[in-house]
Design a protein around this motif. Structure first.
Motif, short mmCIF file in Angstrom:
data_model
loop_
_atom_site.label_atom_id
_atom_site.label_comp_id
_atom_site.label_asym_id
_atom_site.label_seq_id
_atom_site.Cartn_x
_atom_site.Cartn_y
_atom_site.Cartn_z
N ARG A 10 0.83 -1.20 0.00
CA ARG A 10 0.00 0.00 0.00
C ARG A 10 0.87 1.25 0.00
NH1 ARG A 10 -4.57 -1.53 4.54
NH2 ARG A 10 -5.62 -3.15 3.34
N ARG A 11 0.40 2.24 -0.74
CA ARG A 11 1.13 3.50 -0.78
C ARG A 11 0.98 4.20 0.56
NH1 ARG A 11 -0.54 8.60 -1.96
NH2 ARG A 11 -2.59 7.82 -2.53
N PRO A 12 2.10 4.59 1.15
CA PRO A 12 2.01 5.24 2.47
C PRO A 12 1.32 6.59 2.40
CG PRO A 12 4.24 5.41 1.60
CD PRO A 12 3.48 4.49 0.69
N ALA A 13 0.60 6.92 3.45
CA ALA A 13 -0.09 8.21 3.52
C ALA A 13 0.90 9.25 4.02
CB ALA A 13 -1.29 8.11 4.46
N ILE A 14 1.40 10.06 3.11
CA ILE A 14 2.37 11.08 3.47
C ILE A 14 1.68 12.44 3.38
CG2 ILE A 14 4.59 12.11 2.90
CD1 ILE A 14 5.39 9.48 1.64
N ARG A 15 1.77 13.19 4.44
CA ARG A 15 1.17 14.52 4.46
C ARG A 15 2.20 15.54 4.92
NH1 ARG A 15 -2.97 11.13 6.17
NH2 ARG A 15 -2.26 11.20 8.33
N LEU A 16 2.05 16.74 4.43
CA LEU A 16 2.96 17.81 4.85
C LEU A 16 2.71 18.20 6.30
CD1 LEU A 16 2.95 20.22 1.77
CD2 LEU A 16 4.80 18.74 2.53
N GLY A 17 1.43 18.26 6.66
CA GLY A 17 1.09 18.74 8.00
C GLY A 17 1.38 20.23 8.12
N ASP A 18 1.80 20.65 9.28
CA ASP A 18 2.11 22.07 9.51
C ASP A 18 3.50 22.39 8.97
OD1 ASP A 18 -0.31 22.58 10.78
OD2 ASP A 18 0.48 21.96 12.74
N ILE A 19 3.59 23.39 8.13
CA ILE A 19 4.87 23.83 7.58
C ILE A 19 4.98 25.34 7.75
CG2 ILE A 19 5.00 21.94 5.91
CD1 ILE A 19 4.10 23.92 3.76
N ASN A 20 6.18 25.85 7.60
CA ASN A 20 6.41 27.29 7.70
C ASN A 20 6.19 27.92 6.34
OD1 ASN A 20 7.38 29.91 8.08
ND2 ASN A 20 8.98 29.25 9.50
N THR A 21 4.97 28.31 6.07
CA THR A 21 4.64 28.87 4.76
C THR A 21 5.30 30.24 4.55
OG1 THR A 21 2.59 29.83 5.65
CG2 THR A 21 2.45 27.64 4.64
N THR A 22 5.50 30.99 5.62
CA THR A 22 6.13 32.31 5.49
C THR A 22 7.53 32.19 4.92
OG1 THR A 22 4.86 33.17 7.35
CG2 THR A 22 6.84 34.38 6.73
N THR A 23 8.31 31.23 5.41
CA THR A 23 9.66 31.03 4.90
C THR A 23 9.64 30.63 3.43
OG1 THR A 23 10.43 30.35 7.10
CG2 THR A 23 11.78 29.69 5.21
N LEU A 24 8.70 29.76 3.06
CA LEU A 24 8.60 29.33 1.66
C LEU A 24 8.21 30.49 0.75
CD1 LEU A 24 6.88 25.85 2.08
CD2 LEU A 24 9.23 26.30 1.39
N VAL A 25 7.26 31.31 1.20
CA VAL A 25 6.83 32.45 0.38
C VAL A 25 7.97 33.47 0.24
CG1 VAL A 25 5.26 34.43 0.27
CG2 VAL A 25 4.39 32.16 0.89
N ASP A 26 8.72 33.69 1.31
CA ASP A 26 9.87 34.60 1.23
C ASP A 26 10.88 34.11 0.21
OD1 ASP A 26 8.76 36.28 3.09
OD2 ASP A 26 9.94 35.49 4.78
N ARG A 27 11.13 32.79 0.20
CA ARG A 27 12.07 32.24 -0.78
C ARG A 27 11.50 32.35 -2.18
NH1 ARG A 27 16.86 31.92 -2.80
NH2 ARG A 27 17.28 29.95 -3.92
N LEU A 28 10.21 32.13 -2.34
CA LEU A 28 9.56 32.27 -3.65
C LEU A 28 9.68 33.70 -4.16
CD1 LEU A 28 7.91 30.61 -5.73
CD2 LEU A 28 5.85 31.44 -4.60
N ARG A 29 9.51 34.66 -3.27
CA ARG A 29 9.65 36.06 -3.66
C ARG A 29 11.09 36.35 -4.14
NH1 ARG A 29 8.15 38.12 0.61
NH2 ARG A 29 6.04 38.85 0.11
N GLU A 30 12.08 35.81 -3.45
CA GLU A 30 13.47 36.00 -3.87
C GLU A 30 13.71 35.43 -5.26
OE1 GLU A 30 15.86 34.11 -0.96
OE2 GLU A 30 15.43 35.55 0.64
N LEU A 31 13.15 34.25 -5.52
CA LEU A 31 13.32 33.61 -6.82
C LEU A 31 12.63 34.41 -7.92
CD1 LEU A 31 12.80 29.91 -5.71
CD2 LEU A 31 14.96 30.94 -6.45
N TYR A 32 11.46 34.96 -7.64
CA TYR A 32 10.75 35.75 -8.65
C TYR A 32 11.47 37.07 -8.91
CZ TYR A 32 6.77 32.87 -9.82
OH TYR A 32 5.97 31.88 -10.35
N LYS A 33 12.10 37.59 -7.90
CA LYS A 33 12.90 38.81 -8.11
C LYS A 33 14.12 38.48 -8.98
CE LYS A 33 15.19 42.59 -5.66
NZ LYS A 33 15.53 43.14 -4.31
N ALA A 34 14.74 37.33 -8.71
CA ALA A 34 15.88 36.91 -9.52
C ALA A 34 15.46 36.58 -10.95
CB ALA A 34 16.55 35.69 -8.89
#
Length: 297
Positions: A10-34
Motif C-alpha cells: 500500500r502506498r504510504p499516507a504522506i502529508r505535509l502537516g504544519d509547515i512554515n509557509t512564510t519562509t517558503l513564500v519569502d524564498r519564492l519572492r526571492e526567486l521571482y525577483k531573480a
C-alpha cells in the motif's frame, strides 16, 4: 496449480502537516525577483497564500534569467517546486476545512442531501461517502487507505476507547479519596523509598498531579498512576535483589498501597432461579408412575 497473486504494498499516507509557509513564500519572492518578475511590486504578502500562488502561476511563464550565467532550474525550477509544495499544503487545509464545515452542518441537523452540490455529488449517499473519505484522510495511519471503511474503523476505535474510559471512571472514581491519601503517604515517606529510573519517574508524576485532579477522568487515572509506581518499585527490588524501602514508615505506606491495588473483587452470590410455581427448593419433585396392565383391575 495457479500461483498466488502477490499483493502490492500500500502506498504510504504522506502529508505535509504544519509547515512554515512564510519562509517558503519569502524564498519564492526571492526567486521571482531573480527571475525579473515584471510585476514584482505586486507580489502579495506571505499571509495571503492564495494570492501568492495565483500571482506566481500567472507570472511563471514570464520569468527570465541569463541562461549563460544562471541555470533556469536554479530559479524557475526551484520556484515550481515551492509552488507545488504550497498547493499541497492548501489542499490539505482545504480537506480539513471542508470536513469541519460538514460536521458543523450535521451538528445542527442539516440533512445530507443539502451538501450534494457543495461536494459535487449527486446523492446523499455520495455526500456521506465523501465526508467519510475526508475523515479517513485526516485520521488514517500510513498503512491505511483513504476510504470510508478507514473512517468507520476509526470511529469504532474511538467508541471502544470511550467505553473503556467510562468503565475506568466507574471503577476507579469511588476509590479516588483513598488513592489520593495513599499517594500522600508515599510522598511523605519518600526518603525511605528505594526508587530509580521508572519508579522515580512515576513518583515524580504523582507528586505533580495528586492535588490537581479536577475531572472525573483525572481522578480515576490517579489509581492508574499509583499502580504504575507500585509495580515499578517492586520490579526494581526484584531486579536488584534489594528491599523496596529503608524505613518502617515507608514500608507500611508501600504495603497499604500494594494491598489497595490488589484488593480482591467481592464475590456476588448467585441468584436462585424462580418460577411461577415457586422456588426449586419448595416445589415437590413430581414422580411419574409407569402404567401397568393391571391398572384396570
Amino acid at each position: 496449480m495457479a500461483q498466488a497473486k502477490k499483493q502490492r504494498p500500500r502506498r504510504p499516507a504522506i502529508r505535509l502537516g504544519d509547515i512554515n509557509t512564510t519562509t517558503l513564500v519569502d524564498r519564492l519572492r526571492e526567486l521571482y525577483k531573480a527571475g525579473n518578475d515584471p510585476k514584482f511590486e505586486q507580489f502579495p504578502a506571505p499571509d495571503e497564500l492564495w494570492l501568492v500562488l495565483r500571482h506566481a502561476e500567472l507570472i511563471a511563464s514570464k520569468l527570465k534569467v541569463d541562461e549563460q550565467r544562471v541555470d533556469p532550474r536554479d530559479v524557475m525550477g526551484e520556484a515550481a517546486v515551492i509552488r507545488a509544495k504550497l498547493w499541497q499544503y492548501l489542499r490539505e487545509q482545504a480537506d480539513a476545512g471542508q470536513l469541519k464545515a460538514i460536521e458543523s452542518g450535521r451538528d445542527v441537523g442539516m440533512p445530507w442531501h443539502r451538501f450534494n452540490e457543495a461536494l459535487c455529488v449527486g446523492t446523499k449517499h455520495g455526500a456521506q461517502q465523501k465526508a467519510q473519505r475526508l475523515k479517513a484522510e485526516e485520521v488514517r495511519h500510513p498503512d491505511e487507505r483513504r476510504a470510508p471503511e478507514t473512517a468507520r474503523t476509526y470511529e469504532l476505535r474511538n467508541a471502544a476507547a470511550e467505553v473503556e474510559q467510562l468503565g475506568r471512571i466507574a471503577r476507579d472514581l469511588p476509590r479516588f479519596p483513598l488513592a489520593r491519601r495513599l499517594c500522600h503517604e508515599l510522598l511523605k515517606t519518600r526518603d525511605g523509598l528505594v526508587v530509580r529510573d521508572m519508579s522515580e519517574w512515576w513518583l515524580d508524576d504523582i507528586a505533580e498531579v495528586v492535588d490537581n485532579r479536577t475531572t472525573d477522568l483525572e481522578k480515576a487515572n490517579l489509581t492508574s498512576l499509583l499502580g504504575s509506581f507500585v509495580r515499578e518499585i517492586h520490579k526494581l527490588a526484584r531486579e536488584k535483589n534489594q528491599p523496596s524501602t529503608t524505613t518502617d514508615e515507608a514500608r507500611q505506606a508501600l504495603v497499604l498501597a500494594t494491598e489497595f491495588l490488589h484488593r480482591p473483587r467481592p464475590t456476588i452470590p448467585r441468584q436462585t432461579a424462580r418460577s411461577q410455581t415457586g422456588t426449586p427448593e419448595r416445589r415437590p419433585r413430581r414422580r411419574t408412575c409407569p402404567l401397568t396392565s393391571d391398572q384396570g383391575d
